[in-house]
Design a protein around this motif. Sequence first.
Motif, PDB file in Angstrom:
ATOM      1  N   THR A 154       6.253   3.069  12.702  1.00 39.14           N
ATOM      2  CA  THR A 154       5.512   3.074  11.553  1.00 39.14           C
ATOM      3  C   THR A 154       6.514   3.982  11.056  1.00 39.14           C
ATOM      4  OG1 THR A 154       3.566   2.585  12.285  1.00 39.14           O
ATOM      5  CG2 THR A 154       3.634   3.539   9.896  1.00 39.14           C
ATOM      6  N   VAL A 155       7.063   3.805   9.579  1.00 39.19           N
ATOM      7  CA  VAL A 155       8.072   4.807   8.998  1.00 39.19           C
ATOM      8  C   VAL A 155       7.623   4.988   7.639  1.00 39.19           C
ATOM      9  CG1 VAL A 155      10.550   4.836   8.346  1.00 39.19           C
ATOM     10  CG2 VAL A 155      10.051   3.534  10.362  1.00 39.19           C
ATOM     11  N   THR A 156       7.743   6.137   7.252  1.00 35.42           N
ATOM     12  CA  THR A 156       7.662   6.514   5.758  1.00 35.42           C
ATOM     13  C   THR A 156       8.769   6.691   5.062  1.00 35.42           C
ATOM     14  OG1 THR A 156       5.376   7.440   6.409  1.00 35.42           O
ATOM     15  CG2 THR A 156       6.377   7.992   4.158  1.00 35.42           C
ATOM     16  N   ARG A 157       9.222   5.952   3.995  1.00 34.94           N
ATOM     17  CA  ARG A 157      10.455   6.393   3.387  1.00 34.94           C
ATOM     18  C   ARG A 157      10.275   6.765   2.075  1.00 34.94           C
ATOM     19  NH1 ARG A 157      12.524   1.879   0.234  1.00 34.94           N
ATOM     20  NH2 ARG A 157      14.388   2.654   0.695  1.00 34.94           N
ATOM     21  N   ASP A 158      11.204   7.463   1.532  1.00 38.59           N
ATOM     22  CA  ASP A 158      11.333   8.268   0.256  1.00 38.59           C
ATOM     23  C   ASP A 158      11.737   7.055  -0.869  1.00 38.59           C
ATOM     24  OD1 ASP A 158      11.510  10.191  -1.788  1.00 38.59           O
ATOM     25  OD2 ASP A 158      13.589  10.296  -1.220  1.00 38.59           O
ATOM     26  N   VAL A 159      10.983   6.938  -1.972  1.00 35.85           N
ATOM     27  CA  VAL A 159      11.335   5.928  -2.835  1.00 35.85           C
ATOM     28  C   VAL A 159      11.167   6.880  -4.244  1.00 35.85           C
ATOM     29  CG1 VAL A 159      11.317   3.484  -2.135  1.00 35.85           C
ATOM     30  CG2 VAL A 159       9.096   4.965  -2.732  1.00 35.85           C
ATOM     31  N   GLU A 160      12.424   7.394  -4.297  1.00 32.74           N
ATOM     32  CA  GLU A 160      12.537   8.187  -5.649  1.00 32.74           C
ATOM     33  C   GLU A 160      11.329   9.224  -5.776  1.00 32.74           C
ATOM     34  OE1 GLU A 160      14.586   6.489  -8.859  1.00 32.74           O
ATOM     35  OE2 GLU A 160      16.253   5.988  -7.422  1.00 32.74           O
ATOM     36  N   GLY A 161      11.030  10.042  -4.994  1.00 30.78           N
ATOM     37  CA  GLY A 161      10.122  10.741  -5.178  1.00 30.78           C
ATOM     38  C   GLY A 161       8.647  10.247  -4.573  1.00 30.78           C
ATOM     39  N   ASP A 162       8.621   9.015  -4.560  1.00 33.11           N
ATOM     40  CA  ASP A 162       7.306   8.412  -4.094  1.00 33.11           C
ATOM     41  C   ASP A 162       7.493   8.069  -2.533  1.00 33.11           C
ATOM     42  OD1 ASP A 162       4.610   7.653  -4.678  1.00 33.11           O
ATOM     43  OD2 ASP A 162       5.323   6.627  -6.564  1.00 33.11           O
TER      44      ASP A 162
END
Length: 254
Positions: A154-162
């Motif tokens: 399970t990965v969390t990724r940064d999408v322009e601050g979100d």
Amino acid sequence: MNIYVLLKRTFDTEERITISGGQIDQDGAEFIINPYDEYAVEEAIRIRDKHGGEVTVLSVGEEDTEKQLRTALAMGADKAALINIEDDVEETDEFSIAMIIGEFLKDKEADLILAGNVAVDGGSGQIGPRIADILGIPHVTTITKIEISGEQVTVTRDVEGDSEVIESTLPLLVTTQQGLNDPRYPSLPGIMKAKKKPLEELELDDLDLDEDDVEPKTKTIEVFLPLEKSAGRILEGELQEQVKELANLLSKQL
Ligand SMILES: Cc1cc2nc3c(=O)[nH]c(=O)nc-3n(C[C@H](O)[C@H](O)[C@H](O)COP(=O)(O)OP(=O)(O)OC[C@H]3O[C@@H](n4cnc5c(N)ncnc54)[C@H](O)[C@@H]3O)c2cc1C
């Protein structure tokens, strides 16, 4: 777990950069591990400490790249590999570098490959995704968190601050973003141990590749520094006077 970290030696963009003959002048430049790759090394070490296995740091570069690889070993990586292309290849681009790394990795049975989100010098952000494509494995870019349970990731990724949460499975390639961790500094015992850790040196020949196989698909036409900005002007006097002068200056610009 068999973990690989892709590490690029870059010049320090915090230092003054000069250009001569259309190239960045390497003589005066300071060289470092690409800062995004430090997050990758740190995370790889933490994952190995939690799940077991081995961390190999891999770089395509020149003889001097050994210094940055030794630093990663001093941080805690287990092994290093340097593909030295100094004498074999005249020019490279993202295609060339990805081809070389892909060829090296194809029979390594890597469970997890970590790369930086972007190199602070070239800045294309292409190498990670290109390698995942060559190896036929999934990839997730700009990660700020990773949790592994068996084969599930399970990965969390940064999408322009979100943030976006993505599930995937091993084998997987991820590219690392600021916020993932605080990379450690090598300790003195770490530096001493790193001198004895294995560092394999290879050339293009060892990968059954020749110069034609990695011929760049793109050509850099020009490299230049940003134009110098003229110094700003500070308005003086009473506030109302300043506002009038500012309005006057702005109207002249239109
Ligand atoms: C020895 C050498 C010679 C070069 N010669 C030329 C040249 O003649 N002409 C030219 O235009 N460019 C040249 N380059 C630049 C090279 O083509 C680019 O660095 C390459 O295409 C990667 O693109 P990028 O820097 O935008 O990386 P990005 O795709 O932004 O990098 C993202 C991540 O990929 C990984 N990565 C990137 N590069 C490497 C690497 N070398 N080894 C391991 N991991 C890596 C890192 O994890 C990095 O954080 C050379 C680079 C090297 C190392």
